[in-house]
Design an enzyme around this catalytic site. Structure first.
Site, short mmCIF file in Angstrom:
data_model
loop_
_atom_site.label_atom_id
_atom_site.label_comp_id
_atom_site.label_asym_id
_atom_site.label_seq_id
_atom_site.Cartn_x
_atom_site.Cartn_y
_atom_site.Cartn_z
N TYR A 110 50.58 -42.54 19.25
CA TYR A 110 50.95 -41.15 18.90
C TYR A 110 49.73 -40.39 19.46
O TYR A 110 49.80 -39.26 19.82
CB TYR A 110 50.84 -41.01 17.14
CG TYR A 110 50.93 -39.86 16.81
CD1 TYR A 110 51.90 -38.87 16.93
CD2 TYR A 110 49.56 -39.28 16.18
CE1 TYR A 110 51.39 -37.45 16.38
CE2 TYR A 110 49.18 -38.13 15.63
CZ TYR A 110 50.29 -37.15 15.85
OH TYR A 110 50.22 -35.95 15.29
N SER A 154 45.80 -32.50 17.42
CA SER A 154 45.42 -33.31 16.24
C SER A 154 43.78 -33.88 16.45
O SER A 154 43.57 -34.15 17.59
CB SER A 154 46.29 -34.63 16.01
OG SER A 154 45.75 -35.45 15.52
N LYS A 191 49.29 -37.02 22.11
CA LYS A 191 48.53 -35.57 21.73
C LYS A 191 47.33 -35.48 22.82
O LYS A 191 47.37 -34.24 23.33
CB LYS A 191 47.82 -35.56 20.43
CG LYS A 191 49.07 -35.60 19.26
CD LYS A 191 49.70 -34.23 19.36
CE LYS A 191 50.84 -34.48 18.25
NZ LYS A 191 51.67 -33.22 18.44
P1 NAD Z 1 57.24 -33.05 10.56
O1 NAD Z 1 57.76 -34.30 11.01
O2 NAD Z 1 57.42 -32.61 9.17
O3 NAD Z 1 57.84 -31.84 11.77
C1 NAD Z 1 58.35 -32.27 12.77
C2 NAD Z 1 59.51 -31.57 13.07
O4 NAD Z 1 59.96 -31.92 14.45
C3 NAD Z 1 60.66 -32.32 12.43
O5 NAD Z 1 61.36 -31.31 11.52
C4 NAD Z 1 61.33 -33.02 13.49
O6 NAD Z 1 62.98 -33.15 13.07
C5 NAD Z 1 61.32 -31.97 14.64
N1 NAD Z 1 61.23 -32.77 15.93
C6 NAD Z 1 60.85 -34.12 16.34
N2 NAD Z 1 61.20 -34.37 17.61
C7 NAD Z 1 62.15 -33.51 18.01
C8 NAD Z 1 62.76 -33.13 19.17
N3 NAD Z 1 62.94 -33.96 20.23
N4 NAD Z 1 63.62 -31.95 19.34
C9 NAD Z 1 63.54 -31.17 18.41
N5 NAD Z 1 62.95 -31.24 17.21
C10 NAD Z 1 62.10 -32.45 16.95
O7 NAD Z 1 55.70 -32.84 11.03
P2 NAD Z 1 54.70 -31.89 10.76
O8 NAD Z 1 53.54 -32.78 9.55
O9 NAD Z 1 55.09 -30.60 10.29
O10 NAD Z 1 53.72 -31.98 12.02
C11 NAD Z 1 53.76 -30.72 13.02
C12 NAD Z 1 53.43 -31.08 14.25
O11 NAD Z 1 51.90 -31.14 13.89
C13 NAD Z 1 53.61 -32.43 15.00
O12 NAD Z 1 53.34 -32.07 16.28
C14 NAD Z 1 52.34 -33.26 14.55
O13 NAD Z 1 52.11 -34.28 15.35
C15 NAD Z 1 51.38 -32.14 14.43
N6 NAD Z 1 50.28 -32.72 13.33
C16 NAD Z 1 50.61 -33.05 12.35
C17 NAD Z 1 49.62 -33.62 11.32
C18 NAD Z 1 49.95 -33.89 9.65
O14 NAD Z 1 49.03 -34.67 9.19
N7 NAD Z 1 50.94 -33.54 9.38
C19 NAD Z 1 48.16 -33.50 11.84
C20 NAD Z 1 48.26 -33.36 13.03
C21 NAD Z 1 49.12 -32.67 13.84
C1 WQD Z 2 43.08 -40.36 4.76
C2 WQD Z 2 42.40 -41.41 4.19
C3 WQD Z 2 42.66 -43.74 4.65
C4 WQD Z 2 46.39 -43.94 2.10
C5 WQD Z 2 46.64 -39.40 10.04
C6 WQD Z 2 46.62 -39.65 11.26
C7 WQD Z 2 46.22 -38.56 12.36
C8 WQD Z 2 46.82 -37.20 11.46
C9 WQD Z 2 46.47 -37.11 10.18
C10 WQD Z 2 48.53 -36.38 12.74
C11 WQD Z 2 41.97 -42.52 5.01
C12 WQD Z 2 42.84 -43.22 3.07
C13 WQD Z 2 45.24 -43.50 3.02
C14 WQD Z 2 46.27 -45.00 1.24
C15 WQD Z 2 43.88 -44.75 1.37
N1 WQD Z 2 48.13 -37.08 11.78
N2 WQD Z 2 44.03 -43.66 2.65
N3 WQD Z 2 45.10 -45.26 0.87
O1 WQD Z 2 44.62 -41.76 8.68
O2 WQD Z 2 43.09 -39.60 8.42
O3 WQD Z 2 44.86 -39.39 9.70
O4 WQD Z 2 47.17 -38.15 9.35
O5 WQD Z 2 48.08 -36.14 13.72
O6 WQD Z 2 46.33 -38.73 13.30
O7 WQD Z 2 46.18 -40.97 11.84
O8 WQD Z 2 45.36 -39.99 7.10
O9 WQD Z 2 46.42 -39.86 5.07
O10 WQD Z 2 46.50 -41.71 6.33
O11 WQD Z 2 44.08 -41.21 5.61
O12 WQD Z 2 42.78 -45.10 1.07
O13 WQD Z 2 47.30 -45.31 0.49
O14 WQD Z 2 42.91 -42.06 3.04
O15 WQD Z 2 41.97 -45.14 4.60
O16 WQD Z 2 40.40 -42.92 4.75
P1 WQD Z 2 44.37 -40.27 8.35
P2 WQD Z 2 45.71 -40.42 5.94
#
Ligand code: NAD
Ligand code: WQD
Length: 343
Positions: A151, A126, A155
């Site tokens: 969190y 991330s 990562k």
């Molecule tokens: P999500 O929550 O939709 O999917 C994650 C899945 O992992 C879920 O279905 C959950 O049930 C499963 N899971 C969690 N712990 C588990 C375990 N111990 N054993 C088996 N299954 C388990 O999340 P997502 O948005 O699809 O994210 C996927 C990956 O990408 C994650 O590692 C997340 O940290 C990373 N990521 C997501 C974002 C984002 O904004 N969505 C951004 C950056 C990184």
């Molecule tokens: C985006 C922008 C808020 C909600 C998070 C995690 C990051 C990654 C992605 C997993 C920001 C603004 C939001 C609202 C708003 N996930 N906002 N009103 O914070 O960039 O990142 O998700 O790895 O680790 O921290 O994403 O969608 O929460 O916010 O104004 O009700 O929208 O301030 O500028 P963020 P977000």
């Protein structure tokens, strides 16, 4: 047909990646405990691709169960590891839950990769690993900053564990640092299913527009940006998905000796919160109820990617812009409402 093990395949990014893998000729099995999902998105995957994907409902923190899945699928060419908990706020309130789940599961997956000599591994990282960086756009070599949440720390630690592991094992590894994945598959058959009240901007926007939430609060309007609101690099989930297929193929074809490579996955374009709201209003025709509010503690003012490395080495290029992201997110929100109404 080459087989891939996808962990977290019932989740948001995992399900979109499975579609992309199948469309590119891979056979896929999923492992997901459903701690944060249901098998529902895999039904959507089947409707899109015509392929039924098996999910092993296994907690990856359980080594014996995880090992059994690998034993049964020892012919896989690689593992794409999405499974993790991802709520920043929840991790602040319960850090041990996040360390336990995200790190134990990773250790167990790596143990199995070692035992069954799986050649290729792709890890979901991330942009939060960069912390509160001011060097923009962010390149892969930008030094990692102080993690802003447990969190984000999982990562950073996950990346370090894989780097250390890569030094003493034959497996080739890729760490993909996603910026802000949003949107949904163009079919509106799969998308993000936020459990409870969403924290992320795009689900807050679509849920407000559909009437599930009363309003969007813009967190901060006095930042030193072009309109005072924060800047992020929103990237379509289908583009993120395709980067995984390309990363896996890159590892399969790989000729260099680098054991662990890192790639940023962003569009390279920064979009402000107010611009995102305007884009949504334009594509939906809905006047959004939003208010200008106070800053959210811990928010980075601006972050966006330099994605040159992913473009050059993986041959990846984002296909979708902010309008497509908003359009597909909105179509998915409407599909969810219609499904509830029809049931
Ligand atoms: P999500 O929550 O939709 O999917 C994650 C899945 O992992 C879920 O279905 C959950 O049930 C499963 N899971 C969690 N712990 C588990 C375990 N111990 N054993 C088996 N299954 C388990 O999340 P997502 O948005 O699809 O994210 C996927 C990956 O990408 C994650 O590692 C997340 O940290 C990373 N990521 C997501 C974002 C984002 O904004 N969505 C951004 C950056 C990184
Ligand atoms: C985006 C922008 C808020 C909600 C998070 C995690 C990051 C990654 C992605 C997993 C920001 C603004 C939001 C609202 C708003 N996930 N906002 N009103 O914070 O960039 O990142 O998700 O790895 O680790 O921290 O994403 O969608 O929460 O916010 O104004 O009700 O929208 O301030 O500028 P963020 P977000």
């Amino acid at each position: 047909m080459q087989k891939v093990l996808v962990t977290g395949g019932c989740g948001y990014i995992g399900s979109h990646t499975i579609v992309d893998l199948i469309n590119n000729g891979f056979d896929v099995v999923s492992v997901d405990s459903n701690i944060r999902s249901t098998p529902q998105l895999l039904d959507g995957v089947e409707k899109i691709t015509g392929k039924k994907v098996r999910n092993y409902k296994v907690d990856l923190c359980n080594l014996e169960d995880t090992n059994a899945v690998f034993h049964e699928n020892r012919d896989i060419v690689g593992v794409i590891h999405f499974a993790a908990l991802k709520s920043v706020g929840e991790s602040v309130n319960d850090p041990l839950f996040y360390f336990q789940n995200n790190l134990t599961s990773l250790v167990n997956v790596l143990k199995c990769i070692k035992e069954y000599k799986i050649p290729n591994f792709v890890f979901s990282s991330s942009c939060s690993v960069y912390g509160n960086t001011t060097a923009l756009p962010v390149v892969e070599e930008t030094p990692l900053g102080e993690a802003q949440s447990p969190y984000a720390r999982t990562k950073q630690m996950g990346e370090q564990m894989i780097e250390d592991f890569s030094r003493v094992n034959d497996t080739q590894n890729i760490l993909l640092r996603y910026f802000n994945p949003v949107g949904a598959h163009a079919s509106a058959l799969i998308g993000e299913l936020p459990l409870g009240k969403p924290d992320n901007l795009v689900p807050v926007i679509t849920q407000t527009a559909i009437g599930k939430l009363p309003k969007v609060t813009v967190f901060g309007t006095q930042y030193p940006t072009r309109d005072g609101s924060c800047i992020r690099d929103y990237v379509h989930v289908s583009d993120i998905a395709n980067a995984h297929t390309k990363a896996l193929q890159y590892l399969i074809d790989k000729r260099n000796s680098e054991k662990c490579e890192v790639f940023n996955l962003g569009t390279g374009d920064g979009v402000t919160v107010l611009e995102a709201i305007k884009a949504f209003e334009k594509i939906s025709g809905v006047k959004l109820n939003y208010e200008l509010g106070a800053e959210r503690p811990g928010d980075v003012i601006a972050i966006y990617a330099n994605n040159t490395k992913a473009k050059e080495k993986l041959g990846w290029a984002p296909q979708f812009g902010i309008d497509d992201m908003m359009r597909t997110a909105w179509q998915w929100e409407i599909a969810l409402r219609d499904r509830v109404l029809n049931n």
